[in-house]
Motif scaffolding. Structure first.
Motif, PDB file in Angstrom:
ATOM      1  N   GLU A   2     -29.027  23.639   4.618  1.00  0.00           N
ATOM      2  CA  GLU A   2     -29.241  24.991   5.134  1.00  0.00           C
ATOM      3  C   GLU A   2     -28.187  25.356   6.185  1.00  0.00           C
ATOM      4  OE1 GLU A   2     -31.381  27.122   3.860  1.00  0.00           O
ATOM      5  OE2 GLU A   2     -32.005  25.558   2.460  1.00  0.00           O
ATOM      6  N   ARG A   3     -27.903  24.444   7.095  1.00  0.00           N
ATOM      7  CA  ARG A   3     -26.920  24.694   8.152  1.00  0.00           C
ATOM      8  C   ARG A   3     -25.532  24.957   7.555  1.00  0.00           C
ATOM      9  NH1 ARG A   3     -27.086  19.911  10.993  1.00  0.00           N
ATOM     10  NH2 ARG A   3     -25.460  19.086   9.671  1.00  0.00           N
ATOM     11  N   ARG A  32     -24.695  25.770   4.403  1.00  0.00           N
ATOM     12  CA  ARG A  32     -24.632  26.965   3.541  1.00  0.00           C
ATOM     13  C   ARG A  32     -24.278  28.186   4.381  1.00  0.00           C
ATOM     14  NH1 ARG A  32     -30.180  27.690   1.401  1.00  0.00           N
ATOM     15  NH2 ARG A  32     -29.371  29.760   1.036  1.00  0.00           N
ATOM     16  N   LEU A  82     -32.104  18.427   3.931  1.00  0.00           N
ATOM     17  CA  LEU A  82     -32.392  19.843   3.726  1.00  0.00           C
ATOM     18  C   LEU A  82     -31.861  20.672   4.885  1.00  0.00           C
ATOM     19  CD1 LEU A  82     -33.657  21.863   1.833  1.00  0.00           C
ATOM     20  CD2 LEU A  82     -35.833  21.480   2.970  1.00  0.00           C
ATOM     21  N   GLU A  83     -31.999  20.165   6.105  1.00  0.00           N
ATOM     22  CA  GLU A  83     -31.474  20.866   7.280  1.00  0.00           C
ATOM     23  C   GLU A  83     -29.947  20.946   7.216  1.00  0.00           C
ATOM     24  OE1 GLU A  83     -29.669  21.659  10.912  1.00  0.00           O
ATOM     25  OE2 GLU A  83     -29.739  19.573  10.261  1.00  0.00           O
ATOM     26  N   ALA A 122     -28.150  27.965  -2.579  1.00  0.00           N
ATOM     27  CA  ALA A 122     -28.149  26.501  -2.596  1.00  0.00           C
ATOM     28  C   ALA A 122     -27.510  25.954  -3.874  1.00  0.00           C
ATOM     29  CB  ALA A 122     -29.571  25.966  -2.438  1.00  0.00           C
TER      30      ALA A 122
END
Length: 112
Positions: A37-38, A40, A33-34, A52
């Protein structure tokens, strides 16, 4: 009287199904997930990060293009046992070590 929230949602699902869209559920651990996010945000510096779903859809398209190119490049080769063009998906001789189905598929699997 207007439609209820449930009726609007049902209509939305029907529209999406008629357009060939399908909803999937994705479970990601904290590390993945990190990364999502990073990346994206990193792929759109100075702008709003990719959504996402949009980001994942683009990754699927990129992988499809790479896979097609790779499969096209190996299709010039032939199986060492039966002589069929690669990739071979079924073969009566697949238990033999020279058959591409036995070990050759490792050429096109996903790798990190």
């Amino acid at each position: 009287m207007g439609k209820s929230a449930a009726e609007r949602k049902a209509a939305q699902r029907a529209r999406q199904a008629s357009e060939g869209q399908r909803k999937i559920e994705l479970h990601l651990d904290a590390q993945k997930l990190e990364m999502l996010e990073r990346n994206r945000a990193a792929r759109r510096p100075g702008r709003e990060p990719y959504d996402a779903a949009e980001y994942i859809a683009m990754l699927i398209r990129q992988d499809d293009a790479r896979a097609r190119m790779h499969i096209r490049s190996i299709s010039r080769k032939r199986c060492g046992r039966c002589g069929d063009p690669l990739p071979v998906s079924e073969c009566l001789l697949d238990s033999e070590s020279q058959c591409w189905v036995n070990r050759g598929w490792h050429e096109i699997k996903l790798k990190l």
